[in-house]
Write a protein that holds these residues in place. Structure first.
Motif, PDB file in Angstrom:
ATOM      1  N   LEU A 155       0.921  -1.250   0.021  1.00 38.53           N
ATOM      2  CA  LEU A 155       0.055   0.040  -0.008  1.00 38.53           C
ATOM      3  C   LEU A 155       0.828   1.346   0.162  1.00 38.53           C
ATOM      4  CD1 LEU A 155      -2.985  -1.181   2.399  1.00 38.53           C
ATOM      5  CD2 LEU A 155      -2.915  -0.672  -0.025  1.00 38.53           C
ATOM      6  N   LEU A 156       1.984   1.312   0.765  1.00 40.77           N
ATOM      7  CA  LEU A 156       2.875   2.120   0.981  1.00 40.77           C
ATOM      8  C   LEU A 156       3.501   2.680  -0.745  1.00 40.77           C
ATOM      9  CD1 LEU A 156       4.142   4.486   2.728  1.00 40.77           C
ATOM     10  CD2 LEU A 156       5.958   2.751   3.123  1.00 40.77           C
ATOM     11  N   LEU A 158       2.318   1.718  -3.297  1.00 40.12           N
ATOM     12  CA  LEU A 158       1.244   2.251  -4.377  1.00 40.12           C
ATOM     13  C   LEU A 158       0.955   3.537  -4.207  1.00 40.12           C
ATOM     14  CD1 LEU A 158      -1.397  -0.862  -4.506  1.00 40.12           C
ATOM     15  CD2 LEU A 158      -0.276   0.143  -6.428  1.00 40.12           C
ATOM     16  N   TYR A 159       0.894   4.227  -2.991  1.00 34.28           N
ATOM     17  CA  TYR A 159       0.674   5.557  -2.380  1.00 34.28           C
ATOM     18  C   TYR A 159       1.805   6.386  -3.121  1.00 34.28           C
ATOM     19  CZ  TYR A 159       0.084   9.789  -0.212  1.00 34.28           C
ATOM     20  OH  TYR A 159       0.270  11.437   0.179  1.00 34.28           O
ATOM     21  N   GLY A 160       3.055   5.800  -3.000  1.00 31.19           N
ATOM     22  CA  GLY A 160       4.194   6.772  -3.373  1.00 31.19           C
ATOM     23  C   GLY A 160       4.073   6.922  -5.046  1.00 31.19           C
ATOM     24  N   TYR A 162       1.464   6.520  -7.013  1.00 25.43           N
ATOM     25  CA  TYR A 162       0.491   7.555  -7.209  1.00 25.43           C
ATOM     26  C   TYR A 162       0.827   9.234  -6.984  1.00 25.43           C
ATOM     27  CZ  TYR A 162      -3.728  10.588  -6.473  1.00 25.43           C
ATOM     28  OH  TYR A 162      -4.671  11.499  -6.435  1.00 25.43           O
ATOM     29  N   GLU A 163       1.521   9.242  -5.847  1.00 28.12           N
ATOM     30  CA  GLU A 163       2.377  10.746  -6.002  1.00 28.12           C
ATOM     31  C   GLU A 163       3.229  11.214  -7.020  1.00 28.12           C
ATOM     32  OE1 GLU A 163       1.516  13.239  -3.511  1.00 28.12           O
ATOM     33  OE2 GLU A 163      -0.134  12.301  -2.906  1.00 28.12           O
TER      34      GLU A 163
END
Length: 181
Positions: A155-156, A158-160, A162-163
């Motif tokens: 999840l981390l 994926l968020y990175g 996305y950013e």
């Protein structure tokens, strides 16, 4: 190679006649046939002692010898559907990796799909490692912790990504810039 040499030399020395053993004394020839207690403890080609990194897990036998093997309940995510999904993601990565660089266009949707596919492919591979190396029966809490850590890391990442896609240049443009730098 070393084990083949160790087994053939004593046989050759034992078969040979004393006249053919020129330069070798009888006691030296016997030392090839019957090694001394000190020689039996030394292994060939080892420079360090054997170190056990992790202790052996608990050895538990459930049931008796005559019990049938337990059959897990059927689950479509752990069978051929899971394997098919793994192969689909792996095969899909080939055109997703080549297309942005060959076509020359960087589309944000293709970049996002490439990033998500890479993360899903990595997650499936590390999940297989956790399942293989932390059996649920022996390491129940450690396996649960490793699974939670893997899910959190996924999840981390994926968020990175996305950013990186929304606030920066994106994966393929970033690779192009590093490649031409």
């Amino acid at each position: 190679m070393a084990s083949a040499f160790k087994t053939c030399v004593p046989r050759l020395v034992a078969r040979s006649s004393p006249a053919s053993l020129s330069g070798i004394t009888a006691s030296a020839a016997r030392s090839f046939v019957r090694p001394s207690p000190i020689q039996t403890r030394v292994a060939a080609f080892h420079a360090s002692k054997n170190l056990n990194i992790l202790p052996v897990g608990p050895q538990v036998i459930q049931g008796t010898v005559n019990d049938a093997a337990p059959v897990p309940p059927p689950n479509p995510t752990h069978g051929s559907f899971h394997w098919d999904f793994e192969r689909l993601v792996a095969i899909g990565l080939i055109p997703l990796t080549i297309a942005p660089f060959a076509a020359g266009s960087v589309h944000p949707v293709m970049d996002a799909v490439l990033g998500a596919s890479l993360v899903i492919h990595s997650h499936i591979g590390f999940q297989a490692c956790v399942i293989d190396y932390f059996p649920k029966r022996q390491y129940g809490t450690l396996r649960k912790a490793a699974t939670w850590a893997l899910n959190g890391a996924t999840l981390l990442v994926l968020y990175g990504l996305y950013e990186y896609e929304t606030n920066d240049v994106g994966i393929t443009e970033g690779i192009k810039r590093v490649w031409t730098a």
